[in-house]
Write a protein that holds these residues in place. Structure first.
Motif, PDB file in Angstrom:
ATOM      1  N   ILE A  51       0.862  -1.173   0.000  1.00 24.14           N
ATOM      2  CA  ILE A  51       0.000   0.000   0.000  1.00 24.14           C
ATOM      3  C   ILE A  51       0.899   1.223   0.000  1.00 24.14           C
ATOM      4  O   ILE A  51       1.777   1.364   0.855  1.00 24.14           O
ATOM      5  CB  ILE A  51      -0.940   0.011   1.221  1.00 24.14           C
ATOM      6  CG1 ILE A  51      -1.827  -1.236   1.210  1.00 24.14           C
ATOM      7  CG2 ILE A  51      -1.782   1.282   1.231  1.00 24.14           C
ATOM      8  CD1 ILE A  51      -2.619  -1.432   2.473  1.00 24.14           C
ATOM      9  N   ASP A  52       0.660   2.111  -0.966  1.00 28.21           N
ATOM     10  CA  ASP A  52       1.514   3.287  -1.107  1.00 28.21           C
ATOM     11  C   ASP A  52       1.412   4.205   0.103  1.00 28.21           C
ATOM     12  O   ASP A  52       2.430   4.577   0.688  1.00 28.21           O
ATOM     13  CB  ASP A  52       1.137   4.061  -2.372  1.00 28.21           C
ATOM     14  CG  ASP A  52       1.408   3.259  -3.635  1.00 28.21           C
ATOM     15  OD1 ASP A  52       2.372   2.462  -3.652  1.00 28.21           O
ATOM     16  OD2 ASP A  52       0.651   3.422  -4.605  1.00 28.21           O
ATOM     17  N   PHE A  64      -6.701   3.711   2.699  1.00 23.47           N
ATOM     18  CA  PHE A  64      -5.615   3.027   2.003  1.00 23.47           C
ATOM     19  C   PHE A  64      -5.554   3.616   0.595  1.00 23.47           C
ATOM     20  O   PHE A  64      -6.528   3.552  -0.150  1.00 23.47           O
ATOM     21  CB  PHE A  64      -5.870   1.523   1.961  1.00 23.47           C
ATOM     22  CG  PHE A  64      -5.943   0.918   3.336  1.00 23.47           C
ATOM     23  CD1 PHE A  64      -4.792   0.602   4.032  1.00 23.47           C
ATOM     24  CD2 PHE A  64      -7.165   0.681   3.936  1.00 23.47           C
ATOM     25  CE1 PHE A  64      -4.857   0.058   5.313  1.00 23.47           C
ATOM     26  CE2 PHE A  64      -7.246   0.130   5.206  1.00 23.47           C
ATOM     27  CZ  PHE A  64      -6.080  -0.180   5.894  1.00 23.47           C
ATOM     28  N   VAL A  65      -4.412   4.198   0.254  1.00 23.87           N
ATOM     29  CA  VAL A  65      -4.300   4.969  -0.982  1.00 23.87           C
ATOM     30  C   VAL A  65      -3.322   4.313  -1.947  1.00 23.87           C
ATOM     31  O   VAL A  65      -2.166   4.066  -1.599  1.00 23.87           O
ATOM     32  CB  VAL A  65      -3.839   6.420  -0.697  1.00 23.87           C
ATOM     33  CG1 VAL A  65      -3.763   7.224  -1.991  1.00 23.87           C
ATOM     34  CG2 VAL A  65      -4.753   7.097   0.320  1.00 23.87           C
ATOM     35  N   GLU A  66      -3.800   4.070  -3.153  1.00 23.90           N
ATOM     36  CA  GLU A  66      -2.946   3.632  -4.252  1.00 23.90           C
ATOM     37  C   GLU A  66      -2.664   4.857  -5.111  1.00 23.90           C
ATOM     38  O   GLU A  66      -3.588   5.577  -5.500  1.00 23.90           O
ATOM     39  CB  GLU A  66      -3.653   2.555  -5.081  1.00 23.90           C
ATOM     40  CG  GLU A  66      -2.894   2.106  -6.298  1.00 23.90           C
ATOM     41  CD  GLU A  66      -1.597   1.359  -5.997  1.00 23.90           C
ATOM     42  OE1 GLU A  66      -0.824   1.141  -6.945  1.00 23.90           O
ATOM     43  OE2 GLU A  66      -1.349   0.986  -4.830  1.00 23.90           O
ATOM     44  N   VAL A  67      -1.388   5.105  -5.388  1.00 25.63           N
ATOM     45  CA  VAL A  67      -0.985   6.250  -6.199  1.00 25.63           C
ATOM     46  C   VAL A  67      -0.563   5.730  -7.568  1.00 25.63           C
ATOM     47  O   VAL A  67       0.234   4.800  -7.662  1.00 25.63           O
ATOM     48  CB  VAL A  67       0.182   7.020  -5.548  1.00 25.63           C
ATOM     49  CG1 VAL A  67       0.619   8.187  -6.422  1.00 25.63           C
ATOM     50  CG2 VAL A  67      -0.203   7.491  -4.149  1.00 25.63           C
ATOM     51  N   ARG A  68      -1.116   6.343  -8.606  1.00 28.01           N
ATOM     52  CA  ARG A  68      -0.788   5.949  -9.972  1.00 28.01           C
ATOM     53  C   ARG A  68      -0.387   7.174 -10.769  1.00 28.01           C
ATOM     54  O   ARG A  68      -1.109   8.162 -10.808  1.00 28.01           O
ATOM     55  CB  ARG A  68      -1.984   5.296 -10.655  1.00 28.01           C
ATOM     56  CG  ARG A  68      -2.317   3.941 -10.107  1.00 28.01           C
ATOM     57  CD  ARG A  68      -1.140   3.036 -10.264  1.00 28.01           C
ATOM     58  NE  ARG A  68      -1.586   1.709 -10.635  1.00 28.01           N
ATOM     59  CZ  ARG A  68      -0.882   0.631 -10.440  1.00 28.01           C
ATOM     60  NH1 ARG A  68       0.297   0.717  -9.888  1.00 28.01           N
ATOM     61  NH2 ARG A  68      -1.331  -0.535 -10.806  1.00 28.01           N
ATOM     62  N   PHE A 109     -10.836   2.501   0.384  1.00 25.48           N
ATOM     63  CA  PHE A 109      -9.738   2.379  -0.565  1.00 25.48           C
ATOM     64  C   PHE A 109      -9.853   3.508  -1.592  1.00 25.48           C
ATOM     65  O   PHE A 109     -10.817   3.558  -2.353  1.00 25.48           O
ATOM     66  CB  PHE A 109      -9.772   1.013  -1.252  1.00 25.48           C
ATOM     67  CG  PHE A 109      -9.600  -0.116  -0.290  1.00 25.48           C
ATOM     68  CD1 PHE A 109      -8.347  -0.565   0.074  1.00 25.48           C
ATOM     69  CD2 PHE A 109     -10.706  -0.728   0.282  1.00 25.48           C
ATOM     70  CE1 PHE A 109      -8.180  -1.598   0.978  1.00 25.48           C
ATOM     71  CE2 PHE A 109     -10.559  -1.765   1.190  1.00 25.48           C
ATOM     72  CZ  PHE A 109      -9.296  -2.206   1.547  1.00 25.48           C
ATOM     73  N   ASP A 110      -8.885   4.408  -1.576  1.00 28.67           N
ATOM     74  CA  ASP A 110      -8.868   5.546  -2.483  1.00 28.67           C
ATOM     75  C   ASP A 110      -7.741   5.380  -3.492  1.00 28.67           C
ATOM     76  O   ASP A 110      -6.801   4.606  -3.279  1.00 28.67           O
ATOM     77  CB  ASP A 110      -8.639   6.854  -1.719  1.00 28.67           C
ATOM     78  CG  ASP A 110      -9.810   7.263  -0.843  1.00 28.67           C
ATOM     79  OD1 ASP A 110     -10.813   6.517  -0.772  1.00 28.67           O
ATOM     80  OD2 ASP A 110      -9.727   8.336  -0.217  1.00 28.67           O
ATOM     81  N   VAL A 111      -7.834   6.139  -4.563  1.00 37.17           N
ATOM     82  CA  VAL A 111      -6.793   6.185  -5.583  1.00 37.17           C
ATOM     83  C   VAL A 111      -6.496   7.653  -5.862  1.00 37.17           C
ATOM     84  O   VAL A 111      -7.418   8.463  -5.978  1.00 37.17           O
ATOM     85  CB  VAL A 111      -7.252   5.481  -6.882  1.00 37.17           C
ATOM     86  CG1 VAL A 111      -6.234   5.671  -7.992  1.00 37.17           C
ATOM     87  CG2 VAL A 111      -7.511   3.993  -6.634  1.00 37.17           C
ATOM     88  N   TRP A 121      -8.221  12.854  -6.953  1.00 33.41           N
ATOM     89  CA  TRP A 121      -8.449  12.011  -5.781  1.00 33.41           C
ATOM     90  C   TRP A 121      -9.779  11.289  -5.964  1.00 33.41           C
ATOM     91  O   TRP A 121     -10.839  11.905  -5.954  1.00 33.41           O
ATOM     92  CB  TRP A 121      -8.467  12.886  -4.536  1.00 33.41           C
ATOM     93  CG  TRP A 121      -8.634  12.183  -3.240  1.00 33.41           C
ATOM     94  CD1 TRP A 121      -8.506  10.856  -2.962  1.00 33.41           C
ATOM     95  CD2 TRP A 121      -8.974  12.829  -1.997  1.00 33.41           C
ATOM     96  NE1 TRP A 121      -8.727  10.620  -1.631  1.00 33.41           N
ATOM     97  CE2 TRP A 121      -9.004  11.808  -1.016  1.00 33.41           C
ATOM     98  CE3 TRP A 121      -9.227  14.129  -1.628  1.00 33.41           C
ATOM     99  CZ2 TRP A 121      -9.306  12.076   0.313  1.00 33.41           C
ATOM    100  CZ3 TRP A 121      -9.517  14.391  -0.312  1.00 33.41           C
ATOM    101  CH2 TRP A 121      -9.555  13.375   0.647  1.00 33.41           C
ATOM    102  N   LEU A 122      -9.709   9.991  -6.144  1.00 34.31           N
ATOM    103  CA  LEU A 122     -10.897   9.157  -6.312  1.00 34.31           C
ATOM    104  C   LEU A 122     -11.183   8.471  -4.980  1.00 34.31           C
ATOM    105  O   LEU A 122     -10.561   7.465  -4.641  1.00 34.31           O
ATOM    106  CB  LEU A 122     -10.665   8.127  -7.424  1.00 34.31           C
ATOM    107  CG  LEU A 122     -10.154   8.681  -8.756  1.00 34.31           C
ATOM    108  CD1 LEU A 122      -9.764   7.556  -9.691  1.00 34.31           C
ATOM    109  CD2 LEU A 122     -11.193   9.588  -9.370  1.00 34.31           C
ATOM    110  N   GLN A 123     -12.105   9.025  -4.227  1.00 31.77           N
ATOM    111  CA  GLN A 123     -12.452   8.482  -2.909  1.00 31.77           C
ATOM    112  C   GLN A 123     -13.337   7.253  -3.078  1.00 31.77           C
ATOM    113  O   GLN A 123     -14.197   7.221  -3.951  1.00 31.77           O
ATOM    114  CB  GLN A 123     -13.157   9.538  -2.064  1.00 31.77           C
ATOM    115  CG  GLN A 123     -12.253  10.728  -1.770  1.00 31.77           C
ATOM    116  CD  GLN A 123     -12.931  11.755  -0.890  1.00 31.77           C
ATOM    117  OE1 GLN A 123     -13.740  11.432  -0.031  1.00 31.77           O
ATOM    118  NE2 GLN A 123     -12.591  13.008  -1.107  1.00 31.77           N
TER     119      GLN A 123
END
Length: 129
Positions: A51-52, A64-68, A109-111, A121-123
């Protein structure tokens, strides 16, 4: 033999680019009021998850944030690169992260995508199901 010479150029590695993207996403989320709990959380062993960023909102929700980050938007952009396997590994890592908690807080889980137009920011981008 030219190919054996060490590359002395200033080319940025993929890891460095990823770290810079995480730095940008972290600064953006902190400006939105989230607090960093942990960065680059990894489960032990092969095939686990990573998890980033693990953040917390003011109301106690663990995020929990995934960064792309993508330089091009071909094939759907940065958000499109998070497939079912990646989501499953993130969920697994989140479950592992919570093993030491006596009470489970709300979580999501956000991205955060970095496609060139600033952070998006995609919540609640996906769920654990």
């Amino acid at each position: 033999m030219q190919f054996l010479k060490k590359n002395t150029g200033r080319a940025t590695t993929t890891k460095a680019q990823g770290d810079a993207g995480e730095d940008e996403a972290l600064a953006y989320l902190q400006a939105q009021g989230l607090r960093l709990l942990q960065r680059n959380y990894r489960t032990p062993g092969r095939g686990g998850g990573e998890i980033d960023l693990i953040m917390q909102t003011a109301d106690g929700t663990v995020v929990f944030v995934e960064v792309r980050k993508r330089s091009r938007s071909d094939f759907g952009g940065a958000a499109a690169t998070i497939g079912a396997t990646k989501r499953r590994r993130i969920v697994f890592a989140a479950q592992h992260y919570f093993l030491s908690w006596s009470r489970l807080p709300p979580a999501r889980f956000d991205v955060v995508t970095l496609d060139g137009a600033g952070p998006q920011w995609l919540q609640a981008a996906f769920d654990a199901g």
